[in-house]
Write a protein that holds these residues in place. Structure first.
Motif, PDB file in Angstrom:
ATOM      1  N   ALA A  17      19.649  47.817  11.844  1.00 43.80           N
ATOM      2  CA  ALA A  17      20.216  48.474  13.023  1.00 43.80           C
ATOM      3  C   ALA A  17      20.614  49.920  12.726  1.00 43.80           C
ATOM      4  CB  ALA A  17      21.421  47.693  13.535  1.00 43.80           C
ATOM      5  N   ARG A  18      21.048  50.201  11.511  1.00 41.11           N
ATOM      6  CA  ARG A  18      21.442  51.560  11.122  1.00 41.11           C
ATOM      7  C   ARG A  18      20.238  52.446  10.794  1.00 41.11           C
ATOM      8  NH1 ARG A  18      25.098  54.420  11.707  1.00 41.11           N
ATOM      9  NH2 ARG A  18      25.372  55.167   9.616  1.00 41.11           N
ATOM     10  N   GLY A  19      19.041  51.874  10.816  1.00 43.77           N
ATOM     11  CA  GLY A  19      17.843  52.663  10.524  1.00 43.77           C
ATOM     12  C   GLY A  19      17.726  53.052   9.073  1.00 43.77           C
ATOM     13  N   LEU A  20      18.155  52.178   8.177  1.00 40.10           N
ATOM     14  CA  LEU A  20      18.141  52.513   6.760  1.00 40.10           C
ATOM     15  C   LEU A  20      16.813  52.194   6.081  1.00 40.10           C
ATOM     16  CD1 LEU A  20      21.785  51.579   5.782  1.00 40.10           C
ATOM     17  CD2 LEU A  20      20.825  53.807   6.297  1.00 40.10           C
ATOM     18  N   TRP A  21      15.788  51.891   6.874  1.00 41.61           N
ATOM     19  CA  TRP A  21      14.439  51.702   6.354  1.00 41.61           C
ATOM     20  C   TRP A  21      13.501  52.585   7.139  1.00 41.61           C
ATOM     21  CZ3 TRP A  21      14.188  49.375   1.912  1.00 41.61           C
ATOM     22  CH2 TRP A  21      15.163  48.447   1.587  1.00 41.61           C
ATOM     23  N   GLU A  22      12.613  53.297   6.458  1.00 40.74           N
ATOM     24  CA  GLU A  22      11.590  54.135   7.080  1.00 40.74           C
ATOM     25  C   GLU A  22      10.232  53.504   6.828  1.00 40.74           C
ATOM     26  OE1 GLU A  22      11.584  58.176   5.780  1.00 40.74           O
ATOM     27  OE2 GLU A  22      13.758  58.276   5.724  1.00 40.74           O
ATOM     28  N   GLN A  23       9.346  53.629   7.786  1.00 41.06           N
ATOM     29  CA  GLN A  23       7.980  53.159   7.600  1.00 41.06           C
ATOM     30  C   GLN A  23       7.160  54.288   6.987  1.00 41.06           C
ATOM     31  OE1 GLN A  23       6.965  49.939   8.041  1.00 41.06           O
ATOM     32  NE2 GLN A  23       9.172  49.688   8.353  1.00 41.06           N
ATOM     33  N   ALA A  24       6.384  53.957   5.986  1.00 43.35           N
ATOM     34  CA  ALA A  24       5.531  54.939   5.313  1.00 43.35           C
ATOM     35  C   ALA A  24       4.203  54.273   4.987  1.00 43.35           C
ATOM     36  CB  ALA A  24       6.204  55.441   4.046  1.00 43.35           C
ATOM     37  N   GLU A  25       3.282  55.051   4.474  1.00 43.06           N
ATOM     38  CA  GLU A  25       1.995  54.516   4.062  1.00 43.06           C
ATOM     39  C   GLU A  25       1.746  54.936   2.626  1.00 43.06           C
ATOM     40  OE1 GLU A  25      -2.433  55.409   5.404  1.00 43.06           O
ATOM     41  OE2 GLU A  25      -1.228  54.478   6.999  1.00 43.06           O
ATOM     42  N   LEU A  26       1.319  54.002   1.812  1.00 41.42           N
ATOM     43  CA  LEU A  26       1.001  54.271   0.416  1.00 41.42           C
ATOM     44  C   LEU A  26      -0.340  53.641   0.113  1.00 41.42           C
ATOM     45  CD1 LEU A  26       1.937  55.461  -2.297  1.00 41.42           C
ATOM     46  CD2 LEU A  26       2.990  53.270  -2.795  1.00 41.42           C
ATOM     47  N   ASP A  27      -1.294  54.450  -0.279  1.00 42.48           N
ATOM     48  CA  ASP A  27      -2.660  53.988  -0.553  1.00 42.48           C
ATOM     49  C   ASP A  27      -3.242  53.219   0.625  1.00 42.48           C
ATOM     50  OD1 ASP A  27      -2.511  55.135  -3.071  1.00 42.48           O
ATOM     51  OD2 ASP A  27      -1.845  53.279  -4.022  1.00 42.48           O
ATOM     52  N   GLY A  28      -2.957  53.685   1.831  1.00 44.24           N
ATOM     53  CA  GLY A  28      -3.509  53.054   3.023  1.00 44.24           C
ATOM     54  C   GLY A  28      -2.800  51.786   3.459  1.00 44.24           C
ATOM     55  N   ARG A  29      -1.720  51.445   2.793  1.00 38.63           N
ATOM     56  CA  ARG A  29      -0.978  50.224   3.149  1.00 38.63           C
ATOM     57  C   ARG A  29       0.384  50.613   3.712  1.00 38.63           C
ATOM     58  NH1 ARG A  29      -2.473  48.986  -2.282  1.00 38.63           N
ATOM     59  NH2 ARG A  29      -0.308  49.286  -2.838  1.00 38.63           N
ATOM     60  N   PRO A  30       0.788  49.985   4.826  1.00 36.62           N
ATOM     61  CA  PRO A  30       2.125  50.280   5.345  1.00 36.62           C
ATOM     62  C   PRO A  30       3.191  49.686   4.436  1.00 36.62           C
ATOM     63  CG  PRO A  30       1.123  48.512   6.599  1.00 36.62           C
ATOM     64  CD  PRO A  30       0.085  48.999   5.623  1.00 36.62           C
ATOM     65  N   MET A  31       4.301  50.384   4.340  1.00 33.54           N
ATOM     66  CA  MET A  31       5.407  49.869   3.548  1.00 33.54           C
ATOM     67  C   MET A  31       6.709  50.447   4.085  1.00 33.54           C
ATOM     68  SD  MET A  31       5.057  52.117   0.039  1.00 33.54           S
ATOM     69  CE  MET A  31       6.357  51.217  -0.732  1.00 33.54           C
ATOM     70  N   ALA A  32       7.793  49.788   3.781  1.00 34.75           N
ATOM     71  CA  ALA A  32       9.111  50.264   4.181  1.00 34.75           C
ATOM     72  C   ALA A  32       9.773  50.915   2.971  1.00 34.75           C
ATOM     73  CB  ALA A  32       9.960  49.122   4.697  1.00 34.75           C
ATOM     74  N   LEU A  33      10.390  52.067   3.202  1.00 32.34           N
ATOM     75  CA  LEU A  33      11.110  52.784   2.157  1.00 32.34           C
ATOM     76  C   LEU A  33      12.570  52.896   2.560  1.00 32.34           C
ATOM     77  CD1 LEU A  33       8.763  55.843   1.574  1.00 32.34           C
ATOM     78  CD2 LEU A  33       8.962  53.811   0.154  1.00 32.34           C
ATOM     79  N   PRO A  34      13.479  52.845   1.597  1.00 36.83           N
ATOM     80  CA  PRO A  34      14.875  53.082   1.948  1.00 36.83           C
ATOM     81  C   PRO A  34      15.036  54.497   2.492  1.00 36.83           C
ATOM     82  CG  PRO A  34      14.667  52.377  -0.343  1.00 36.83           C
ATOM     83  CD  PRO A  34      13.291  52.585   0.186  1.00 36.83           C
ATOM     84  N   SER A  35      15.755  54.608   3.568  1.00 36.25           N
ATOM     85  CA  SER A  35      16.033  55.910   4.165  1.00 36.25           C
ATOM     86  C   SER A  35      17.273  56.491   3.505  1.00 36.25           C
ATOM     87  CB  SER A  35      16.269  55.720   5.654  1.00 36.25           C
ATOM     88  OG  SER A  35      16.521  56.945   6.292  1.00 36.25           O
ATOM     89  N   LEU A  36      17.606  57.720   3.866  1.00 34.11           N
ATOM     90  CA  LEU A  36      18.841  58.321   3.374  1.00 34.11           C
ATOM     91  C   LEU A  36      20.022  57.585   3.985  1.00 34.11           C
ATOM     92  CD1 LEU A  36      17.806  62.051   3.686  1.00 34.11           C
ATOM     93  CD2 LEU A  36      17.889  60.673   1.623  1.00 34.11           C
ATOM     94  N   ALA A  37      20.940  57.154   3.162  1.00 29.92           N
ATOM     95  CA  ALA A  37      22.068  56.347   3.653  1.00 29.92           C
ATOM     96  C   ALA A  37      23.028  57.115   4.556  1.00 29.92           C
ATOM     97  CB  ALA A  37      22.818  55.720   2.490  1.00 29.92           C
TER      98      ALA A  37
END
Length: 94
Positions: A17-37
């Motif tokens: 809910a706080r948006g602490l995960w960002e969606q990104a792509e690595l080597d063509g695969r979607p992944m979630a990255l920790p966002s800035l707290a």
């Protein structure tokens, strides 16, 4: 209180809910990255890109340390170092 592991945190409704995960792509695969707290209104911040794949910089780092191509190949052959990953190994977010 509870002791959370990475999977717990990745699925925690509060963190989501706080948006602490960002969606990104690595080597063509979607992944979630920790966002800035800190979620600042005027300067929210975000990641510009995902980091390099595991092992993507191995050859360049070893070459920078003075290893030639044959020595790097020998290190890989013995399993002392690994090259770039060839397949996904899973994610704690699944």
């Amino acid at each position: 209180g509870p002791i959370n592991d990475a999977r717990d945190i990745a699925h925690d409704p509060h963190f989501i809910a706080r948006g602490l995960w960002e969606q990104a792509e690595l080597d063509g695969r979607p992944m979630a990255l920790p966002s800035l707290a800190p979620r600042l209104v005027a300067t929210p911040g975000r990641s510009e890109r995902a980091g390099p794949s595991l092992g993507a910089d191995t050859d360049a780092v070893l070459a920078g340390l003075g290893y030639d191509a044959d020595a790097i190949a020998a290190l890989k052959d013995t399993g002392a170092v690994a090259g770039p990953a060839t397949e996904a190994t899973g994610s704690f977010l699944q």
